[in-house]
Design an enzyme around this catalytic site. Structure first.
Site, mmCIF file in Angstrom:
data_model
loop_
_atom_site.group_PDB
_atom_site.id
_atom_site.type_symbol
_atom_site.label_atom_id
_atom_site.label_comp_id
_atom_site.label_asym_id
_atom_site.label_seq_id
_atom_site.Cartn_x
_atom_site.Cartn_y
_atom_site.Cartn_z
ATOM 1 N N HIS A 1 -0.190 -3.733 -4.813
ATOM 2 C CA HIS A 1 1.254 -3.599 -4.550
ATOM 3 C C HIS A 1 1.571 -3.151 -3.136
ATOM 4 O O HIS A 1 2.732 -2.826 -2.855
ATOM 5 C CB HIS A 1 1.893 -2.593 -5.507
ATOM 6 C CG HIS A 1 1.884 -3.030 -6.931
ATOM 7 N ND1 HIS A 1 2.953 -3.673 -7.522
ATOM 8 C CD2 HIS A 1 0.938 -2.933 -7.879
ATOM 9 C CE1 HIS A 1 2.656 -3.931 -8.789
ATOM 10 N NE2 HIS A 1 1.435 -3.497 -9.035
ATOM 11 N N LYS B 1 16.835 2.794 -3.040
ATOM 12 C CA LYS B 1 15.385 2.611 -3.181
ATOM 13 C C LYS B 1 14.741 3.908 -2.733
ATOM 14 O O LYS B 1 15.411 4.773 -2.185
ATOM 15 C CB LYS B 1 14.884 1.441 -2.334
ATOM 16 C CG LYS B 1 15.370 1.466 -0.883
ATOM 17 C CD LYS B 1 14.938 0.226 -0.102
ATOM 18 C CE LYS B 1 15.784 -0.988 -0.372
ATOM 19 N NZ LYS B 1 15.144 -2.005 -1.188
ATOM 20 N N ARG B 2 13.431 4.047 -2.962
ATOM 21 C CA ARG B 2 12.775 5.249 -2.473
ATOM 22 C C ARG B 2 12.958 5.377 -0.967
ATOM 23 O O ARG B 2 13.055 4.380 -0.253
ATOM 24 C CB ARG B 2 11.286 5.208 -2.837
ATOM 25 C CG ARG B 2 11.037 5.518 -4.294
ATOM 26 C CD ARG B 2 11.517 6.906 -4.676
ATOM 27 N NE ARG B 2 10.667 7.915 -4.093
ATOM 28 C CZ ARG B 2 9.646 8.482 -4.711
ATOM 29 N NH1 ARG B 2 9.384 8.180 -5.967
ATOM 30 N NH2 ARG B 2 8.909 9.387 -4.098
ATOM 31 N N LYS C 1 10.982 1.280 4.876
ATOM 32 C CA LYS C 1 12.151 0.640 4.263
ATOM 33 C C LYS C 1 13.377 0.721 5.179
ATOM 34 O O LYS C 1 14.385 0.057 4.966
ATOM 35 C CB LYS C 1 12.459 1.275 2.913
ATOM 36 C CG LYS C 1 11.357 1.067 1.869
ATOM 37 C CD LYS C 1 11.722 1.713 0.531
ATOM 38 C CE LYS C 1 10.587 1.672 -0.481
ATOM 39 N NZ LYS C 1 10.474 0.373 -1.184
ATOM 40 N N THR D 1 12.109 -5.379 -5.730
ATOM 41 C CA THR D 1 12.622 -5.964 -6.973
ATOM 42 C C THR D 1 14.109 -5.684 -7.129
ATOM 43 O O THR D 1 14.814 -6.434 -7.805
ATOM 44 C CB THR D 1 11.861 -5.444 -8.213
ATOM 45 O OG1 THR D 1 11.635 -4.047 -8.064
ATOM 46 C CG2 THR D 1 10.537 -6.159 -8.379
ATOM 47 N N LYS E 1 17.789 -7.864 -8.444
ATOM 48 C CA LYS E 1 18.858 -7.373 -9.325
ATOM 49 C C LYS E 1 20.224 -7.528 -8.660
ATOM 50 O O LYS E 1 21.216 -7.891 -9.303
ATOM 51 C CB LYS E 1 18.615 -5.900 -9.687
ATOM 52 C CG LYS E 1 17.314 -5.693 -10.446
ATOM 53 C CD LYS E 1 16.867 -4.229 -10.464
ATOM 54 C CE LYS E 1 15.406 -4.167 -10.881
ATOM 55 N NZ LYS E 1 14.785 -2.853 -10.623
HETATM 56 C C1 26Q Z 1 -1.130 7.071 -5.271
HETATM 57 C C2 26Q Z 1 -2.041 8.130 -5.193
HETATM 58 C C3 26Q Z 1 -1.652 9.415 -5.460
HETATM 59 C C4 26Q Z 1 -0.344 9.652 -5.854
HETATM 60 C C5 26Q Z 1 0.555 8.600 -5.946
HETATM 61 C C6 26Q Z 1 0.181 7.315 -5.646
HETATM 62 C C7 26Q Z 1 1.157 6.202 -5.730
HETATM 63 C C8 26Q Z 1 2.113 6.186 -6.725
HETATM 64 C C9 26Q Z 1 3.035 5.167 -6.807
HETATM 65 C C10 26Q Z 1 1.144 5.168 -4.829
HETATM 66 C C11 26Q Z 1 2.061 4.143 -4.916
HETATM 67 C C12 26Q Z 1 3.028 4.131 -5.908
HETATM 68 C C13 26Q Z 1 4.059 3.109 -6.034
HETATM 69 C C14 26Q Z 1 4.130 2.040 -5.300
HETATM 70 C C15 26Q Z 1 5.211 1.068 -5.461
HETATM 71 O O1 26Q Z 1 6.179 1.301 -6.169
HETATM 72 N N1 26Q Z 1 5.098 -0.090 -4.825
HETATM 73 C C16 26Q Z 1 6.118 -1.112 -4.928
HETATM 74 O O2 26Q Z 1 5.740 -1.995 -5.981
HETATM 75 C C17 26Q Z 1 6.770 -2.916 -6.247
HETATM 76 C C18 26Q Z 1 6.348 -3.733 -7.444
HETATM 77 O O3 26Q Z 1 5.335 -4.614 -7.078
HETATM 78 C C19 26Q Z 1 7.072 -3.782 -5.042
HETATM 79 O O4 26Q Z 1 8.182 -4.592 -5.336
HETATM 80 C C20 26Q Z 1 7.376 -2.914 -3.823
HETATM 81 O O5 26Q Z 1 7.505 -3.731 -2.672
HETATM 82 C C21 26Q Z 1 6.273 -1.889 -3.632
HETATM 83 O O6 26Q Z 1 6.599 -1.005 -2.586
#
Ligand code: 26Q
Length: 798
Positions: A349, A536-537, A542, A644, A648
């Site tokens: 991702h 978004k986050r 971003k 995503t 929407k």
């Molecule tokens: C990793 C290690 C330790 C703690 C947390 C994490 C961690 C947690 C969540 C790393 C990444 C995430 C989330 C990532 C994320 O939401 N990525 C998004 O995924 C979407 C679905 O594919 C994409 O549409 C977005 O572009 C992408 O940023």
């Protein structure tokens, strides 16, 4: 299912009476919600049991989606909709004199995810059930979901999200008969057994009990219900003497206490590793057990089971699977390895290198000594095999799992599986040519693209009921079942009455949001203004800050010339920052101070407003997105894997203002160049700067008076109460050379924003664009995305 309104009312009253010992007029919204949920459970229970029975009897192949995050939001309306009784329930409540919206709001969001990745996992659960595929989720039952955000004095404050509240999770069912043990720590050595085979002997391991809770995933009007299995931790009864104090017990409960709130930068925290292993091991153990009940050979488990690794968080799966097959079920290494590769698949991702998980080998060895041995063995064999094939040493070094005392989880997922996919076309290309290029060289056949999707039902039928009714009136209700019928709307771009109807629908959604804005921020916003939304986050890539730079420009221009002819604009933000992400929190503070400055300035004559809505989550998205005129998708090209929310917004008729990044490119392909506003560098231009090292933001700042004027306002007192944050931003942009090229893209962005004004002035033109966006949004249904996963990766049958 079928139930009349009258029957529903009787059933509901009975349930309320039996479960809560109360009658409707006296009940609180929460009591009404619980009773309604219990009634829904009664309605679907038999279907759920039958589905599980049928899958066992048919010996169907099942895909298991392993994800450390699932972000479904509220389930009540989805469950009613998918059972086919949402309208009945709403009518029944109206007759009972109960406010349905108030009851639905009594449900706490199930927020076991950070953002896109977790929401996608939840969407896939819905789509798996809706398309009829046997696909089960596997994750963690966190006690606290993503933190609740409050804004105090402009700053983000994080509070625990204790989502069980007073009701608990009304949908879940605890499955005691599927409890398994998970082992951590201790020492492991190998000893020959009677047959001379080496077997591991564990000493002093900590044994935990993994307890599954199943949450039903109801398909849309199709009598299919799948499971989302979430694991909780408990102390085994036999070992309770090892945990005599509250603190020692709490240390165990901590494993499933909280969701990590970081969504892109990775930190090697021990508890996180334990979380990842705990859910992976527990999930794999029950999968193997239930497969073996079919009496089939374990070497062929891949014929009945797929395990999907959602990002690297469950990427210990190939190694843990090997451990189970070899140690617990006596398979030979090569047989086990073939079965593992054919069972596992992985989605990436992100291309941000700081987000790729790597674990310190010492830490890993301490927590998971046996899995560590197996990883070393996988790594050794991988290296030996490539060397034997004559693969260049650099490539071997770049792709091996263990190097420099770190374990590279993405490498394990790729080597230990048969499929690697990106989440949008551009993203997959970048993986192949850049981030994972050496793996692409080794295993081109493993790589494939699966562009993300969204559950259209939630974003139209649930979040935008007026829009949905208008679509019904124009093209009939067939699109509710077959989303591709939305294309019929394209025939109406020349119909002014239809365009006007869609305009009015948008106004209704804007009024609803305006009311919420007033209630929560005390700001009045006009629905004649353009609602320009970025939710978004919060992350530097971003580029919420680029949006801010443009707002400052507008503000300064209006201060200079209050009669400036611009379309009134309300800029709406919603964003959580990871608690440890200093820069992101500073951006939030600055947005809030800018909002204070602008919103109280009467000389702007209502032409500009800035709203920051706190605690952005799925439920708030359902309120905000249908009310947007403009969808801000402005990440630096190449950085947003897909996005995503962009889909929407499109589906509910907003115009996308975007860079050529992630799925924005595919949105543009669908709507055509005239129905989207694109600006900024593309990925090649960005990569060109990287290659040539020729970007110099200070040069732009010094040579361009407009840029200087905007950037200076962070440090010259224009925006009050944020001296240190303003300085931090100034330094990021100028001293640290603006990592995400905001200043390079700024002029093009400002121009694009001007184009938005011009387009909006022509209501007919704008609504034509909007209609085409809605009409072509069927492309992004997650039902189709999941069909591609099922056919091309998991080899499932519906
Ligand atoms: C990793 C290690 C330790 C703690 C947390 C994490 C961690 C947690 C969540 C790393 C990444 C995430 C989330 C990532 C994320 O939401 N990525 C998004 O995924 C979407 C679905 O594919 C994409 O549409 C977005 O572009 C992408 O940023």
């Amino acid at each position: 299912m079928k139930v009349t309104k009258e029957q529903f009312i009787r059933d509901f009253k009975d349930t309320l009476h039996e479960e809560q010992l109360i009658k409707v007029p006296a009940a609180t919204d929460t009591e009404l919600f619980v009773a309604l949920a219990k009634l829904i459970r009664k309605y679907y229970t038999n279907t759920w049991i039958n589905r599980n029975k049928a899958l066992t009897e048919e010996k169907a192949k099942v895909a298991y989606y392993f994800s450390i995050e699932f972000l479904p939001g509220r389930m009540l309306e989805t469950n009613l909709l998918n059972l086919g009784i949402l309208d009945t329930a709403k009518e029944a409540f109206a007759e009972l004199g109960v406010d349905f919206d108030a009851v639905k709001s009594a449900e706490h969001d199930m927020a076991l995810g950070n953002g896109g990745l977790g929401r996608l996992a939840a969407a896939f659960m819905d789509s798996l059930a809706t398309t009829g595929y046997p696909g089960f989720g596997n994750g963690l039952r966190y006690q606290y979901g993503l933190f609740k955000q409050r804004i105090v004095d402009g700053y983000q404050v994080e509070l625990p999200d204790s989502w069980f509240g007073s009701t608990g999770n009304v949908w879940e069912v605890r499955k005691d008969h599927d409890i398994v043990d998970v082992k951590l720590y201790g020492n492991v050595y190998l000893k020959s057994n009677a047959e001379g085979k080496l077997v591991p002997v564990y000493e002093g391991a900590q044994i935990l009990k993994a307890v599954p809770y199943d949450v039903p995933q109801i398909g849309f009007e199709n009598e299919v219900i799948n499971n989302l299995r979430l694991w909780d931790v408990e102390i085994p009864q036999e070992n309770e003497l090892d945990y005599p104090t509250i603190e020692s017990r709490r240390a165990i409960q901590d494993i499933t206490a909280v969701l990590y709130p970081d969504d892109s930068s990775y930190e090697g925290k021990r508890l996180r590793l334990i979380q990842e292993y705990f859910m992976t091991s527990a999930g794999l153990q029950t999968i193997i057990k239930s497969y073996l009940k079919q009496g089939l050979p374990l070497e062929e488990i891949y014929k009945k089971v797929s395990v999907h690794i959602n990002d690297t968080h469950p990427a210990v799966a190939p190694a843990e699977f090997m451990r189970l097959l070899i140690d617990d079920y006596n398979l030979e290494w090569l047989d086990a390895w073939q079965a593992t590769i054919k069972t596992m698949s992985y989605t990436n991702h992100t291309i941000l290198s700081e987000a790729l998980e790597k674990w310190d080998a010492e830490l890993f060895k301490t927590v998971l000594p046996r899995v560590y041995q197996i990883i070393l063995e996988i790594d050794n064999r991988f290296v030996a095999e490539l060397a034997q094939k004559g693969v260049a040493p650099e490539i071997i070094e770049n792709t091996r799992i263990v190097k420099d005392n770190m374990i590279h989880m993405a490498h394990l997922a790729i080597i230990g599986g048969h499929s690697v996919n990106g989440v949008a076309k551009l993203h997959t290309e970048l993986l192949k040519e850049d981030t994972l290029k050496d793996f692409y060289y080794l295993y081109p056949e493993k790589f494939n693209n699966k562009t993300n999707g969204i559950v259209q039902r939630r974003w139209t039928q649930i979040a935008a009921p007026e829009l949905s009714k208008t679509i019904d009136q124009v093209i009939g209700a067939g699109w509710r079942k077959d989303i591709h019928e939305l294309r019929k709307l394209q025939d109406f771009v020349g119909d002014d009455q239809v365009l006007e109807d869609f305009y009015q629908v948008k106004q209704v959604a804007k009024e609803r949001l305006a009311k919420y804005i007033y209630q929560t921020t005390n700001q009045e916003v006009s629905t004649d203004a353009i609602f320009d939304v970025q939710v978004k986050r919060l992350h530097a890539y971003k580029r919420q800050l680029l949006n801010v730079l443009h707002i400052i420009k507008r503000y300064l221009d209006l201060k200079e010339n209050p009669d400036l002819d611009v379309v009134p604009r309300v800029f709406i933000f919603g964003a959580k920052a990871a608690p440890g992400y200093h820069f992101a929190k500073s951006v939030i503070k600055v947005i809030n101070e800018l909002a204070n400055l602008i919103n109280k300035d009467a000389t702007l004559k209502g032409k500009l407003k800035v709203i920051f809505l706190e605690n952005y989550n799925v439920s708030l998205a359902e309120l905000i997105i249908p009310a947007a005129d403009v969808s801000e998708q402005i990440s630096l090209a190449s950085k947003e894997a897909s996005g995503t929310s962009n889909m929407k917004f499109m589906m509910t008729g907003a115009i996308t203002l975007a860079t050529l990044d992630g799925a924005n490119i595919e949105i543009k392909d669908e709507v055509g160049d005239d129905n989207i506003v694109i600006f900024g560098m593309d990925k090649d231009q960005v990569y060109d700067h990287y290659a040539k090292h020729d970007y110099f933001s200070r040069g732009l700042y010094e040579s361009n008076p407009m840029i200087r004027r905007i950037v200076d306002s962070f440090v010259n007192g224009t925006i009050p109460n944020c001296q240190s944050e303003g300085m931090e931003i100034y330094e990021a942009l100028i001293t640290h050379n603006d990592d995400y090229f905001l200043l390079e893209d700024l002029e093009s962005y400002i121009e694009a924003q001007g184009k938005i004004d011009d387009l909006y002035r022509n209501r007919q033109k704008w609504m034509q664009m909007s209609l085409i966006n809605i009409a072509t949004s069927d492309k992004f249904t997650s039902d189709d995305t999941i069909r591609e996963y099922a056919k091309e990766i998991w080899n499932l049958e519906s």
